[in-house]
Write a protein that holds these residues in place. Sequence first.
Motif, PDB file in Angstrom:
ATOM      1  N   LEU A 122       0.843  -1.196   0.000  1.00  0.00           N
ATOM      2  CA  LEU A 122       0.000   0.000   0.000  1.00  0.00           C
ATOM      3  C   LEU A 122       0.875   1.240   0.000  1.00  0.00           C
ATOM      4  O   LEU A 122       1.936   1.273   0.634  1.00  0.00           O
ATOM      5  N   SER A 123       0.428   2.269  -0.675  1.00  0.00           N
ATOM      6  CA  SER A 123       1.144   3.544  -0.631  1.00  0.00           C
ATOM      7  C   SER A 123       0.781   4.292   0.649  1.00  0.00           C
ATOM      8  O   SER A 123      -0.179   3.950   1.341  1.00  0.00           O
ATOM      9  N   HIS A 124       1.545   5.324   0.945  1.00  0.00           N
ATOM     10  CA  HIS A 124       1.324   6.119   2.156  1.00  0.00           C
ATOM     11  C   HIS A 124       1.810   7.533   1.903  1.00  0.00           C
ATOM     12  O   HIS A 124       2.550   7.800   0.951  1.00  0.00           O
ATOM     13  N   ASP A 125       1.385   8.454   2.758  1.00  0.00           N
ATOM     14  CA  ASP A 125       1.848   9.829   2.614  1.00  0.00           C
ATOM     15  C   ASP A 125       3.180  10.018   3.353  1.00  0.00           C
ATOM     16  O   ASP A 125       3.764   9.054   3.871  1.00  0.00           O
ATOM     17  N   HIS A 126       3.654  11.274   3.420  1.00  0.00           N
ATOM     18  CA  HIS A 126       4.981  11.542   3.972  1.00  0.00           C
ATOM     19  C   HIS A 126       5.069  11.275   5.466  1.00  0.00           C
ATOM     20  O   HIS A 126       6.163  11.189   6.022  1.00  0.00           O
ATOM     21  N   LYS A 127       3.920  11.106   6.124  1.00  0.00           N
ATOM     22  CA  LYS A 127       3.918  10.779   7.549  1.00  0.00           C
ATOM     23  C   LYS A 127       3.634   9.307   7.819  1.00  0.00           C
ATOM     24  O   LYS A 127       3.617   8.880   8.968  1.00  0.00           O
ATOM     25  N   GLY A 128       3.379   8.556   6.758  1.00  0.00           N
ATOM     26  CA  GLY A 128       3.126   7.133   6.927  1.00  0.00           C
ATOM     27  C   GLY A 128       1.668   6.762   7.035  1.00  0.00           C
ATOM     28  O   GLY A 128       1.344   5.614   7.368  1.00  0.00           O
ATOM     29  N   THR A 135      16.726  -3.850  13.687  1.00  0.00           N
ATOM     30  CA  THR A 135      17.438  -3.327  12.521  1.00  0.00           C
ATOM     31  C   THR A 135      18.613  -2.460  12.933  1.00  0.00           C
ATOM     32  O   THR A 135      19.130  -1.687  12.142  1.00  0.00           O
ATOM     33  N   SER A 136      19.043  -2.593  14.192  1.00  0.00           N
ATOM     34  CA  SER A 136      20.148  -1.777  14.695  1.00  0.00           C
ATOM     35  C   SER A 136      21.394  -1.971  13.840  1.00  0.00           C
ATOM     36  O   SER A 136      21.824  -3.086  13.577  1.00  0.00           O
ATOM     37  N   GLY A 137      21.957  -0.856  13.371  1.00  0.00           N
ATOM     38  CA  GLY A 137      23.173  -0.905  12.576  1.00  0.00           C
ATOM     39  C   GLY A 137      22.936  -0.983  11.079  1.00  0.00           C
ATOM     40  O   GLY A 137      23.861  -0.775  10.294  1.00  0.00           O
ATOM     41  N   SER A 138      21.717  -1.285  10.637  1.00  0.00           N
ATOM     42  CA  SER A 138      21.450  -1.429   9.205  1.00  0.00           C
ATOM     43  C   SER A 138      20.587  -0.304   8.655  1.00  0.00           C
ATOM     44  O   SER A 138      20.277  -0.286   7.473  1.00  0.00           O
ATOM     45  N   GLY A 139      20.218   0.649   9.483  1.00  0.00           N
ATOM     46  CA  GLY A 139      19.379   1.746   9.034  1.00  0.00           C
ATOM     47  C   GLY A 139      17.912   1.374   9.067  1.00  0.00           C
ATOM     48  O   GLY A 139      17.547   0.200   8.995  1.00  0.00           O
ATOM     49  N   SER A 140      17.064   2.360   9.165  1.00  0.00           N
ATOM     50  CA  SER A 140      15.630   2.128   9.312  1.00  0.00           C
ATOM     51  C   SER A 140      14.935   2.109   7.961  1.00  0.00           C
ATOM     52  O   SER A 140      14.943   3.104   7.229  1.00  0.00           O
ATOM     53  N   HIS A 141      14.316   0.972   7.632  1.00  0.00           N
ATOM     54  CA  HIS A 141      13.541   0.889   6.394  1.00  0.00           C
ATOM     55  C   HIS A 141      12.286   1.756   6.482  1.00  0.00           C
ATOM     56  O   HIS A 141      11.779   2.229   5.456  1.00  0.00           O
ATOM     57  N   VAL A 142      11.798   1.983   7.702  1.00  0.00           N
ATOM     58  CA  VAL A 142      10.610   2.817   7.889  1.00  0.00           C
ATOM     59  C   VAL A 142      10.916   4.264   7.542  1.00  0.00           C
ATOM     60  O   VAL A 142      10.187   4.920   6.785  1.00  0.00           O
ATOM     61  N   LEU A 143      12.013   4.790   8.074  1.00  0.00           N
ATOM     62  CA  LEU A 143      12.381   6.181   7.792  1.00  0.00           C
ATOM     63  C   LEU A 143      12.741   6.374   6.327  1.00  0.00           C
ATOM     64  O   LEU A 143      12.435   7.417   5.727  1.00  0.00           O
ATOM     65  N   LYS A 144      13.399   5.369   5.726  1.00  0.00           N
ATOM     66  CA  LYS A 144      13.704   5.453   4.297  1.00  0.00           C
ATOM     67  C   LYS A 144      12.425   5.532   3.478  1.00  0.00           C
ATOM     68  O   LYS A 144      12.338   6.264   2.490  1.00  0.00           O
ATOM     69  N   ILE A 151      15.177  22.866  21.481  1.00  0.00           N
ATOM     70  CA  ILE A 151      16.091  22.507  20.392  1.00  0.00           C
ATOM     71  C   ILE A 151      15.582  23.079  19.072  1.00  0.00           C
ATOM     72  O   ILE A 151      14.567  22.628  18.528  1.00  0.00           O
ATOM     73  N   PRO A 152      16.283  24.073  18.507  1.00  0.00           N
ATOM     74  CA  PRO A 152      15.871  24.667  17.220  1.00  0.00           C
ATOM     75  C   PRO A 152      15.959  23.618  16.099  1.00  0.00           C
ATOM     76  O   PRO A 152      16.880  22.811  16.060  1.00  0.00           O
ATOM     77  N   GLY A 153      14.990  23.668  15.209  1.00  0.00           N
ATOM     78  CA  GLY A 153      15.026  22.783  14.045  1.00  0.00           C
ATOM     79  C   GLY A 153      14.553  21.372  14.297  1.00  0.00           C
ATOM     80  O   GLY A 153      14.628  20.521  13.396  1.00  0.00           O
ATOM     81  N   ILE A 154      14.061  21.097  15.485  1.00  0.00           N
ATOM     82  CA  ILE A 154      13.593  19.741  15.783  1.00  0.00           C
ATOM     83  C   ILE A 154      12.321  19.431  15.009  1.00  0.00           C
ATOM     84  O   ILE A 154      11.499  20.319  14.758  1.00  0.00           O
ATOM     85  N   ARG A 155      12.188  18.168  14.571  1.00  0.00           N
ATOM     86  CA  ARG A 155      10.959  17.717  13.921  1.00  0.00           C
ATOM     87  C   ARG A 155      10.590  16.363  14.537  1.00  0.00           C
ATOM     88  O   ARG A 155      11.397  15.737  15.216  1.00  0.00           O
ATOM     89  N   PHE A 156       9.367  15.938  14.281  1.00  0.00           N
ATOM     90  CA  PHE A 156       8.904  14.654  14.797  1.00  0.00           C
ATOM     91  C   PHE A 156       8.466  13.782  13.626  1.00  0.00           C
ATOM     92  O   PHE A 156       7.746  14.239  12.736  1.00  0.00           O
ATOM     93  N   ASN A 157       8.926  12.545  13.611  1.00  0.00           N
ATOM     94  CA  ASN A 157       8.660  11.641  12.495  1.00  0.00           C
ATOM     95  C   ASN A 157       7.266  11.035  12.577  1.00  0.00           C
ATOM     96  O   ASN A 157       6.770  10.723  13.665  1.00  0.00           O
ATOM     97  N   GLY A 158       6.670  10.843  11.397  1.00  0.00           N
ATOM     98  CA  GLY A 158       5.349  10.232  11.342  1.00  0.00           C
ATOM     99  C   GLY A 158       4.335  11.031  12.130  1.00  0.00           C
ATOM    100  O   GLY A 158       4.350  12.265  12.152  1.00  0.00           O
ATOM    101  N   ASN A 159       3.448  10.313  12.804  1.00  0.00           N
ATOM    102  CA  ASN A 159       2.440  10.949  13.658  1.00  0.00           C
ATOM    103  C   ASN A 159       2.821  10.897  15.126  1.00  0.00           C
ATOM    104  O   ASN A 159       1.961  11.074  15.991  1.00  0.00           O
TER     105      ASN A 159
END
Length: 384
Positions: A118-124, A328-337, A278-286
């Motif tokens: 399934l597709s998803h938007d930029h927040k998942g 997935t520690s050490g291999s990068g997050s497939h979710v964030l990608k 913290i300036p520039g902070i963002r929050f991932n997904g919802n």
Amino acid sequence: MKIYLDNAATTPLSREVFQAMEPFIFENFGNPSSSHSYGRQARKAIEESRKTIADLLNTNPSQIIFTSGGTEADNTAIISAIRSNGIRLAITTPLEHHAVLHTLESLKRTGEIELVYLSHDHKGNLSIRELEQLLSTGDRALVSIMHGNNEIGNLNEIESIAEVCCRYDAIFHTDTVQTMGQYRYDTQQLQADFLVGSAHKFHGPKGVGFLYSSAASQITPLINGGAQERGQRSGTENVSGIVGLAKALELSYANAGVYHQHITHLKQKMIKDLFYRIPGIRFNGNSAEHNSLKTVLSVSLPDQANGLSPISYLDQLDICVSGGSACTSGSGSHVLKALGDQQGRTTIRFSFSRYNTEAEIDEAVNQLANLYVHETLTEMRAVC
């Protein structure tokens, strides 16, 4: 002080849970398949635990199968659904846990299924309308969509998804590892074919979990060699672990309101404090919004110019956090990608439990803010 904010990876064992387990480690240690008194005591404990979990989920004990944890339960559900029902189409999302994704991908490689994401938007956020369109094309399908995302905290609308699946006679498996013990499930209301629980996610022991399968769902055993679990999962049962699992879920349900209020307060406090510090902070997904897991906050930070990892920095201060899933520690997050380009950003996943305190949140925020203040001052001095 040592601060543990990685509860999505595992939670500390409740002392009440350990007290329930202890007699089945040192005293009532019998093999539950043995016919003598030690075996009968162990068997009784397993069946009482099964009934406890079934009652909490409003189902029949025969529909609860004990496993080694969430990964085995997910694998069993997916493979059983596909092979027992001759399923040729599986629908999932690119944001699922690898216990789901890797299982489906392996079945695709062997030619057993066609796999659609399934597709998803930029927040998942997912499109239920797209799911309905895919299911309306013909062949019966398996749909595997998690309830709560373990990395970004998104909560999917599994009630609506289940209704769509029911309408098109699709089999619905939902990975509920992160939400079991956090949210109440009534299997008579939720039209899901499979639910999953893993004890160590809600203050139970590691190495034990369960699979709920609806009465209509047939189980294809992954592990053969004995008649345990009514022939659906061979191997001597982890008696003390099963007792701990049931006790942990019982405690979670009994105190859900108090725990929810406490953890929600901690999360909202951290969101507010991090945003202002913290300036520039963002929050991932919802993860910073209301439609998210109360236990997970995924934070996106500007990379440090001096190359110091915020996660390593916090670790040096005995503040335990993660960048995402422990698996997935050490291999990068497939979710964030899947959510898009994260270049120039660092992600920290804070995850909370009922044992965390306001003082711990204050300390974690202060130390992380100090890192960024130090970086800003260093840059200003360099300019001057």
